[in-house]
Design a protein around this motif. Structure first.
Motif, short mmCIF file in Angstrom:
data_model
loop_
_atom_site.label_atom_id
_atom_site.label_comp_id
_atom_site.label_asym_id
_atom_site.label_seq_id
_atom_site.Cartn_x
_atom_site.Cartn_y
_atom_site.Cartn_z
N ASN A 1 -7.38 33.37 -16.56
CA ASN A 1 -6.18 34.57 -17.97
C ASN A 1 -6.35 34.30 -19.28
O ASN A 1 -7.01 32.53 -19.12
CB ASN A 1 -4.64 34.13 -17.72
N LEU A 2 -6.73 34.84 -20.48
CA LEU A 2 -6.89 34.44 -21.69
C LEU A 2 -5.81 35.49 -22.78
O LEU A 2 -5.50 35.96 -22.75
CB LEU A 2 -8.18 34.38 -22.03
N GLN B 1 -1.94 30.90 -12.14
CA GLN B 1 -0.80 30.29 -11.39
C GLN B 1 -0.10 29.59 -13.13
O GLN B 1 0.89 28.83 -13.21
CB GLN B 1 -0.42 29.04 -10.54
N GLY B 2 -0.78 30.07 -14.13
CA GLY B 2 -0.16 29.48 -15.20
C GLY B 2 -0.46 27.57 -15.99
O GLY B 2 -0.13 27.81 -16.77
#
Length: 377
Positions: free
Chosen positions: A29-30, A136-137
């Motif tokens: 994620n970006l 998963q953050g």
């Protein structure tokens, strides 16, 4: 959004890296660009020994990390407060973000930017953000404010320099580290004058860029030293007047002093090894200057005759990022390239895909490449 990127989760895995696979291509994620940040579509990223030093553990960094610091790309979006860039701009990254306000920045020593150094050590951007995260953050660390081994990255606007859009990306990327460091060491740190003699120890991307800088600045003679005969041959093509192959029994210092009576005016060490640095120091004449840009392991120590610094008025100086002010120097170096005075394209020996990074670092570790560049579609 999501992006593919090369993640290093553990330093010190053994070579060959094609088998141990320290770099794993993951979909991350970006986050969108925050205040003062840019979303960049990376188009080309170079493999540098500084990346290899993180992989093998000789340059410790916080883990896990999205690696890569020598790159070029296109601005896709700007965060709030960005005034120097617009979508569509072509940029080269600077691996030290330059705040412009601390004491070193105010005195023209941008490579020593204090907030920039603190952010780089922490694996964060200048504003304290960490835009990459797993599904998963879990946050991932940034490499030198760039993390160029990714299809897209987010950086501080103070980590980018706008360039001529006609410059090919695979060449533009090399200006972000090899050229900035090597040419800058000659022009800014050594302040070489036409007619001075120079010896360059180590002919990787930075060393050969330094060679290009010495030739452009009118140095004579120019001595090049490396263990690899192919790199010595390239150095001769690029303007070296003398080349010597290093080795345990080579007595390189004696060879240099035989070729250049008394030793050279300036020696530039790019290897990152304390014995090579000592040889570079001893290869200079009385009153000579030794510039080191190599990055040995922090535990390594240099031993020299202390009295020689005084009695022979010698100078030993470090050079980080070529002592450059990126926004000032990179456009100048690009202009020299476009004029044919700085043939940076001769440094590019291999192009590869993101999935081939581990094999590329094997090649770099063997000394079988000068500069390799990952090309992104």
């Amino acid at each position: 959004m999501t992006t593919r990127a090369a993640v290093l989760r553990e330093m010190g895995l053994p070579a060959p890296y094609a088998q141990s696979k320290p770099l794993v291509i993951e979909t991350l994620n970006l986050a969108p660009p925050a205040e003062g940040e840019l979303l960049i579509r990376v188009r080309a990223a170079g493999l540098c020994h500084s990346d290899l030093s993180v992989i093998d553990g000789s340059r410790p960094r916080v883990m896990p990390m999205v690696l890569g610091h020598e790159a070029a790309g296109i601005v896709e979006a700007c965060g709030p407060g960005v005034t120097r860039f617009a979508p569509g701009d072509h940029v080269v990254f600077s691996f030290v973000p330059v705040c412009g306000h601390c004491e070193p920045c105010a005195s023209g020593r941008a490579a020593l930017c204090e907030p920039g150094a603190a952010a780089n050590v922490a694996g964060k951007l200048l504003g304290g953000t960490q835009p990459f995260s797993t599904g998963q953050g879990d946050a991932l660390n940034h490499h030198l404010g760039v993390s160029g081994f990714a299809e897209r990255t987010v950086v501080s606007q103070h980590s980018a320099v706008k360039i001529d859009p006609a410059l090919p990306f695979e060449i533009a990327a090399l200006f972000g580290c090899a050229v900035m460091t090597g040419v800058g060491a000659v022009v800014n740190t050594a302040r070489l004058r036409a007619g001075q003699s120079v010896a360059i120890f180590g002919l990787g991307g930075v060393g050969l860029a330094a060679l290009l800088g010495t030739v452009a600045a009118g140095a004579q003679p120019v001595v090049a030293i490396d263990v690899n005969p192919d790199k010595l041959a390239l150095a001769r093509e690029l303007g070296a007047s003398h080349t010597f192959q290093a080795g345990p029994d080579a007595k390189v210092v004696d060879q240099i002093k035989s070729a250049v009576t008394g030793g050279v005016d300036i020696a530039i060490e790019t290897v990152g090894h304390e014995q090579v640095l000592a040889d570079a120091y001893h290869a200079t004449r009385r009153g000579g200057t030794t510039i080191t840009v190599g990055l040995p392991h922090p535990s390594r120590m240099l031993s020299l005759s202390a009295v020689s610094l005084v009695a022979e008025e010698r100078t030993l100086k470090g050079s980080y990022m070529g002592s450059c002010v990126p926004s000032r120097d990179l456009p100048r170096y690009v202009t020299l390239y476009r004029a044919g005075r700085l043939p940076v394209d001769r440094l590019l020996t291999h192009t590869l895909a993101l999935d081939e990074l581990n094999e590329g670092f094997d090649r770099l570790a063997r000394g079988a490449a000068v500069r390799q560049v990952v090309l992104f579609n």
